[in-house]
Design an enzyme around this catalytic site. Sequence first.
Site, PDB file in Angstrom:
ATOM      1  N   GLY A  12       0.817  -1.206   0.000  1.00  0.00           N
ATOM      2  CA  GLY A  12       0.000   0.000   0.000  1.00  0.00           C
ATOM      3  C   GLY A  12       0.848   1.252   0.000  1.00  0.00           C
ATOM      4  N   GLY A  14      -0.387   4.340   0.248  1.00  0.00           N
ATOM      5  CA  GLY A  14      -1.229   5.436   0.732  1.00  0.00           C
ATOM      6  C   GLY A  14      -0.446   6.252   1.755  1.00  0.00           C
ATOM      7  N   PHE A  15      -1.169   6.958   2.619  1.00  0.00           N
ATOM      8  CA  PHE A  15      -0.504   7.822   3.601  1.00  0.00           C
ATOM      9  C   PHE A  15       0.393   7.011   4.542  1.00  0.00           C
ATOM     10  CE2 PHE A  15      -4.158  10.404   2.393  1.00  0.00           C
ATOM     11  CZ  PHE A  15      -3.541  11.619   2.158  1.00  0.00           C
ATOM     12  N   GLU A 171     -19.043  17.201   2.990  1.00  0.00           N
ATOM     13  CA  GLU A 171     -18.271  17.857   1.929  1.00  0.00           C
ATOM     14  C   GLU A 171     -18.936  17.652   0.564  1.00  0.00           C
ATOM     15  OE1 GLU A 171     -13.909  17.715   4.115  1.00  0.00           O
ATOM     16  OE2 GLU A 171     -14.359  16.197   2.617  1.00  0.00           O
ATOM     17  N   ASP A 300      -5.682   2.831   7.965  1.00  0.00           N
ATOM     18  CA  ASP A 300      -7.116   2.539   8.070  1.00  0.00           C
ATOM     19  C   ASP A 300      -7.423   1.069   8.316  1.00  0.00           C
ATOM     20  OD1 ASP A 300      -7.695   5.179   7.707  1.00  0.00           O
ATOM     21  OD2 ASP A 300      -8.796   4.934   5.824  1.00  0.00           O
ATOM     22  N   ALA A 316      -5.886  10.737   7.757  1.00  0.00           N
ATOM     23  CA  ALA A 316      -4.568  10.745   7.138  1.00  0.00           C
ATOM     24  C   ALA A 316      -3.420  11.030   8.121  1.00  0.00           C
ATOM     25  CB  ALA A 316      -4.565  11.744   5.986  1.00  0.00           C
TER      26      ALA A 316
HETATM   27  C1  FAD Z   1     -13.519  10.565   0.380  1.00  0.00           C
HETATM   28  C2  FAD Z   1     -12.582  10.589   1.550  1.00  0.00           C
HETATM   29  C3  FAD Z   1     -12.324  11.780   2.219  1.00  0.00           C
HETATM   30  C4  FAD Z   1     -11.441  11.820   3.287  1.00  0.00           C
HETATM   31  N1  FAD Z   1     -11.197  13.020   3.907  1.00  0.00           N
HETATM   32  C5  FAD Z   1     -10.255  13.088   4.858  1.00  0.00           C
HETATM   33  C6  FAD Z   1      -9.870  14.346   5.421  1.00  0.00           C
HETATM   34  O1  FAD Z   1     -10.419  15.393   5.063  1.00  0.00           O
HETATM   35  N2  FAD Z   1      -8.866  14.359   6.346  1.00  0.00           N
HETATM   36  C7  FAD Z   1      -8.246  13.215   6.746  1.00  0.00           C
HETATM   37  O2  FAD Z   1      -7.322  13.280   7.548  1.00  0.00           O
HETATM   38  N3  FAD Z   1      -8.597  12.009   6.268  1.00  0.00           N
HETATM   39  C8  FAD Z   1      -9.577  11.915   5.324  1.00  0.00           C
HETATM   40  N4  FAD Z   1      -9.924  10.703   4.798  1.00  0.00           N
HETATM   41  C9  FAD Z   1      -9.323   9.486   5.377  1.00  0.00           C
HETATM   42  C10 FAD Z   1      -7.917   9.270   4.860  1.00  0.00           C
HETATM   43  O3  FAD Z   1      -7.874   9.414   3.472  1.00  0.00           O
HETATM   44  C11 FAD Z   1      -7.483   7.873   5.303  1.00  0.00           C
HETATM   45  O4  FAD Z   1      -7.516   7.803   6.705  1.00  0.00           O
HETATM   46  C12 FAD Z   1      -6.075   7.575   4.813  1.00  0.00           C
HETATM   47  O5  FAD Z   1      -6.053   7.570   3.405  1.00  0.00           O
HETATM   48  C13 FAD Z   1      -5.615   6.219   5.344  1.00  0.00           C
HETATM   49  O6  FAD Z   1      -4.332   5.971   4.850  1.00  0.00           O
HETATM   50  P1  FAD Z   1      -3.889   4.476   4.542  1.00  0.00           P
HETATM   51  O7  FAD Z   1      -2.480   4.566   4.073  1.00  0.00           O
HETATM   52  O8  FAD Z   1      -4.231   3.585   5.652  1.00  0.00           O
HETATM   53  O9  FAD Z   1      -4.827   3.997   3.329  1.00  0.00           O
HETATM   54  P2  FAD Z   1      -4.973   4.607   1.879  1.00  0.00           P
HETATM   55  O10 FAD Z   1      -4.561   6.002   1.819  1.00  0.00           O
HETATM   56  O11 FAD Z   1      -6.354   4.235   1.474  1.00  0.00           O
HETATM   57  O12 FAD Z   1      -3.928   3.769   1.018  1.00  0.00           O
HETATM   58  C14 FAD Z   1      -4.080   2.402   0.788  1.00  0.00           C
HETATM   59  C15 FAD Z   1      -3.263   2.059  -0.462  1.00  0.00           C
HETATM   60  O13 FAD Z   1      -3.263   0.643  -0.604  1.00  0.00           O
HETATM   61  C16 FAD Z   1      -3.533   0.302  -1.952  1.00  0.00           C
HETATM   62  N5  FAD Z   1      -4.170  -1.009  -1.915  1.00  0.00           N
HETATM   63  C17 FAD Z   1      -5.388  -1.337  -1.427  1.00  0.00           C
HETATM   64  N6  FAD Z   1      -5.587  -2.663  -1.494  1.00  0.00           N
HETATM   65  C18 FAD Z   1      -4.466  -3.189  -2.033  1.00  0.00           C
HETATM   66  C19 FAD Z   1      -4.056  -4.525  -2.331  1.00  0.00           C
HETATM   67  N7  FAD Z   1      -4.830  -5.569  -2.076  1.00  0.00           N
HETATM   68  N8  FAD Z   1      -2.830  -4.711  -2.878  1.00  0.00           N
HETATM   69  C20 FAD Z   1      -2.024  -3.649  -3.145  1.00  0.00           C
HETATM   70  N9  FAD Z   1      -2.354  -2.367  -2.874  1.00  0.00           N
HETATM   71  C21 FAD Z   1      -3.561  -2.150  -2.317  1.00  0.00           C
HETATM   72  C22 FAD Z   1      -4.440   1.403  -2.447  1.00  0.00           C
HETATM   73  O14 FAD Z   1      -4.365   1.509  -3.858  1.00  0.00           O
HETATM   74  C23 FAD Z   1      -3.864   2.623  -1.734  1.00  0.00           C
HETATM   75  O15 FAD Z   1      -2.870   3.263  -2.483  1.00  0.00           O
HETATM   76  C24 FAD Z   1     -10.815  10.632   3.727  1.00  0.00           C
HETATM   77  C25 FAD Z   1     -11.073   9.423   3.072  1.00  0.00           C
HETATM   78  C26 FAD Z   1     -11.947   9.408   1.988  1.00  0.00           C
HETATM   79  C27 FAD Z   1     -12.218   8.096   1.274  1.00  0.00           C
END
Ligand code: FAD
Length: 422
Positions: A12, A14-15, A171, A300, A316
């Site tokens: 992943g 993501g953040f 939003e 998440d 995030a």
């Molecule tokens: C519409 C929306 C609005 C939001 N607004 C806010 C906000 O205003 N402020 C805030 O702080 N937070 C906000 N959030 C929450 C924030 O975006 C998440 O808490 C944050 O992205 C979590 O980070 P993460 O790295 O856990 O997951 P993510 O950022 O979701 O990253 C997960 C990554 O894993 C990859 N992935 C998923 N499954 C697989 C797999 N099986 N194999 C390989 N790769 C995979 C995905 O492509 C992605 O790149 C919002 C979320 C959404 C959906």
Amino acid sequence: MTQPDTHVVILGGGFAGLAAARGLAGSGVRITLVDRENHHLFQPLLYQVATAGLSAPDIAYPIRSIFQNRPDVTVFLGEATSVDLAQRRVSGPQGSLTYDYLVLATGGVTSYFGHPEWEPFAPGLKTIGDAQRIRRHVLSAFERAEITPDTSERKKLMTLVVVGGGPTGVELAGALAELTRHVLVNDFRHIDPELARIVLLDRAERLLTMYPPDLSENARATLEAMGVEVRLKTGVVNVQQGRVDTGTEVIEAENILWAAGVGASPLTATLGVELDRAGRVKVGPDLSVPGHPEVFAIGDLAAVTDVDGQLVPGIAPAAMQMGSHVARIIREDLDSSKSEKKPRSAFDYLDKGSMATIGRSAAVFKAGPVKLTGFLAWTAWLFVHLLFLVGFRNKAVVLVQWAWNYVTYGRGARLIVRPGQE
Ligand SMILES: Cc1cc2nc3c(=O)[nH]c(=O)nc-3n(C[C@H](O)[C@H](O)[C@H](O)COP(=O)(O)OP(=O)(O)OC[C@H]3O[C@@H](n4cnc5c(N)ncnc54)[C@H](O)[C@@H]3O)c2cc1C
């Protein structure tokens, strides 16, 4: 401190995953980062793409480019579908990888509270594809409303329902109100986009339940002043094509947008460890998977209680802090493997505040005892979001575009691109 043979696999980009990879810079480990998309996505601004305020490349950046100057990081575009903790192996359709350390950071998915059959009729907002699909469907509905001679069909085409009164729902509803009341207002000859009905449903007693009640009330009043019908204590009992049933009323709406539930990445179900009701991994204080000190679950997909006993929110900044924490632990592990083992430190979440924007110059913001609303909160929101656009070189583009939209109510990203022709 060089451990060239230590292989860290991060699932992943993501953040959370990016913060872990960044935190391991210079540690000497070999990193493989796997993501099923080729871009990192700034999800907090997805609603702007869904409502034609920004274009996809404004909020997404190729992961490969982020690490182009990091020879220690290999990026694979691929999907992980299972993890074998005993064999220390991650697998997917593209092959498998073995690891010394594994960082699970594949985030969350939209949850329909046990009703996955609602998904085709009420899309969620999680990926660039989701946002583009919503934008296409919303804009196309107005095009069809302009043409149809049938009044009830026109009414349905111009009704938009947002399910879920958390930050994303608020939003989205605010941005849809601006789109219909200001952006599209002079574009049509047979319909008046200002008459579009926007309904925000939530089964809770107030919007934004994670904020203090006065900020929830501010959000409700601001949305209503913008023309949004806010329906509280109103759950959804069924969703079909163009119909939402609340139990007391059936709303006919061409666009139904789902902003109500979040579940963990399905990858967690392959681990065979304890999960919470949302499918998140119940991690230990150091964010490792119980019984597997070499495996961490962050962002998440993790259910985390920090040193103060507080549940860490799925936002995030928390995901980024977890990524940095895990990087620090891996570094300390490698250091102490040469000398005496030190106990691992527990994750301590630093709450820097949270905010949700409601529309043009309106937002709510809270950080400890500090609460802001209106223009001041919106300015803080704008500043923080730009600051966090992970070193994207297009930060300036986003700022200029916003400023332009703000002054002109323009929406440059209003193109309808048919599926398969993007
Ligand atoms: C519409 C929306 C609005 C939001 N607004 C806010 C906000 O205003 N402020 C805030 O702080 N937070 C906000 N959030 C929450 C924030 O975006 C998440 O808490 C944050 O992205 C979590 O980070 P993460 O790295 O856990 O997951 P993510 O950022 O979701 O990253 C997960 C990554 O894993 C990859 N992935 C998923 N499954 C697989 C797999 N099986 N194999 C390989 N790769 C995979 C995905 O492509 C992605 O790149 C919002 C979320 C959404 C959906």
